[in-house]
Design a protein around this motif. Sequence first.
Motif, PDB file in Angstrom:
ATOM      1  N   VAL A   1     108.426   6.327   2.445  1.00 38.55           N
ATOM      2  CA  VAL A   1     108.764   7.672   2.933  1.00 38.55           C
ATOM      3  C   VAL A   1     108.634   7.730   4.457  1.00 38.55           C
ATOM      4  O   VAL A   1     109.524   8.248   5.151  1.00 38.55           O
ATOM      5  CB  VAL A   1     107.846   8.728   2.267  1.00 38.55           C
ATOM      6  CG1 VAL A   1     108.067  10.106   2.887  1.00 38.55           C
ATOM      7  CG2 VAL A   1     108.078   8.770   0.768  1.00 38.55           C
TER       8      VAL A   1
ATOM      9  N   LYS B   1     114.867  14.211   5.981  1.00 36.23           N
ATOM     10  CA  LYS B   1     114.959  13.577   7.306  1.00 36.23           C
ATOM     11  C   LYS B   1     116.030  14.281   8.165  1.00 36.23           C
ATOM     12  O   LYS B   1     115.797  14.595   9.343  1.00 36.23           O
ATOM     13  CB  LYS B   1     115.285  12.094   7.117  1.00 36.23           C
ATOM     14  CG  LYS B   1     115.949  11.411   8.281  1.00 36.23           C
ATOM     15  CD  LYS B   1     114.980  10.899   9.310  1.00 36.23           C
ATOM     16  CE  LYS B   1     115.682   9.976  10.282  1.00 36.23           C
ATOM     17  NZ  LYS B   1     115.119  10.025  11.614  1.00 36.23           N
TER      18      LYS B   1
ATOM     19  N   LEU C   1     108.555  16.119  -3.257  1.00 39.98           N
ATOM     20  CA  LEU C   1     108.512  14.674  -3.006  1.00 39.98           C
ATOM     21  C   LEU C   1     107.984  13.929  -4.226  1.00 39.98           C
ATOM     22  O   LEU C   1     108.457  12.861  -4.578  1.00 39.98           O
ATOM     23  CB  LEU C   1     107.637  14.391  -1.783  1.00 39.98           C
ATOM     24  CG  LEU C   1     107.481  12.933  -1.399  1.00 39.98           C
ATOM     25  CD1 LEU C   1     108.826  12.317  -1.023  1.00 39.98           C
ATOM     26  CD2 LEU C   1     106.494  12.778  -0.240  1.00 39.98           C
TER      27      LEU C   1
ATOM     28  N   ILE D   1     114.745  12.529   0.098  1.00 39.18           N
ATOM     29  CA  ILE D   1     114.000  12.158   1.318  1.00 39.18           C
ATOM     30  C   ILE D   1     114.948  12.073   2.515  1.00 39.18           C
ATOM     31  O   ILE D   1     114.615  12.518   3.618  1.00 39.18           O
ATOM     32  CB  ILE D   1     113.240  10.831   1.097  1.00 39.18           C
ATOM     33  CG1 ILE D   1     112.224  11.001  -0.036  1.00 39.18           C
ATOM     34  CG2 ILE D   1     112.524  10.398   2.381  1.00 39.18           C
ATOM     35  CD1 ILE D   1     111.662   9.685  -0.561  1.00 39.18           C
TER      36      ILE D   1
END
Length: 306
Positions: free
Chosen positions: A132, A84, A67, A80
Amino acid sequence: MRPIKSDSLGIGLRTDHIADLCKPNHRKDIAFLELAPDNWMNIGGKKREQLETLADHYPLVAHGLSLSIGDTAPLNLDYINNIKTFLDDYAIDVYSEHLSFSRDDQGYLYDLLPIPRRPENIPYLADRIKTVQDILERPLILENITYYHRYSQEMPEQEFIAALIEASDCRLLLDINNLYINSKNHHYDPVAFMMDIPKHAIDYYHIAGHGVEKNDTLIDTHGHPVSAPVMALGQKIINSHGKKPVLLERDNNIPPLQTFCTELKVLSKHLSYGVSNESSDNITIRNRDHDTSDKISDGHICSAGH
Ligand SMILES: [Fe+2]
């Protein structure tokens, strides 16, 4: 799926253990598995089948590697969004990362480097953390890393972490071994450090072994059983900040699964944790219905059913 409870013990998923963990009778002494989504996203074939089996046998939590929340480049939104999708596909509610950076203008560094702990960096980090969290629709749980370099004019780490939690509503993965290593290498009292860390913000703990260099510097090797001083610090922290799930990490000198589970048993004895879920209290943890907003702040790690 078994829930992850406040006295649950889990292990980091290692390739060497996958075959054993995929056997039909799942182990009662492992309450959950932590995996790096970076290694499991966008896979197919046998590896995907193994992941499906593991997700059927054990609650999963995700601990990311790339990240790089603290760098100065724009957030990697593709990454990201892939995280998810992965978390959604496997109904994983718990996603942690490192309070560090791992990119420079050349790209990824494959190392976790400390962020300069300066007040002016807190709003910047809080904005990125909120972005985020908005994309993931989950809280971002950040881990305290080990560091071997100090920048000038830094805030004490505990004050920086507390301020960041306040500014961003992120959660904390407290790595007890990392705290111990930093306290020895940088000469401070880890118990005093904890006095500034809000109890309610801790979602779970990491614990691991470390190595010692000839000059007595401690190194975060994850290559040994948990040392007695780290175990003792863990007891103190759990007494002061409460029982939260504990994850035993091992990245080097990986023993057979049975031996590793014996280490879990030692941990459970020292920390007075349940070896199986049956003995634990029933503090749980939110359901995986993903209507998260009013449940995220309950201070407990959540179940990852599949
Ligand atoms: Fe850790």
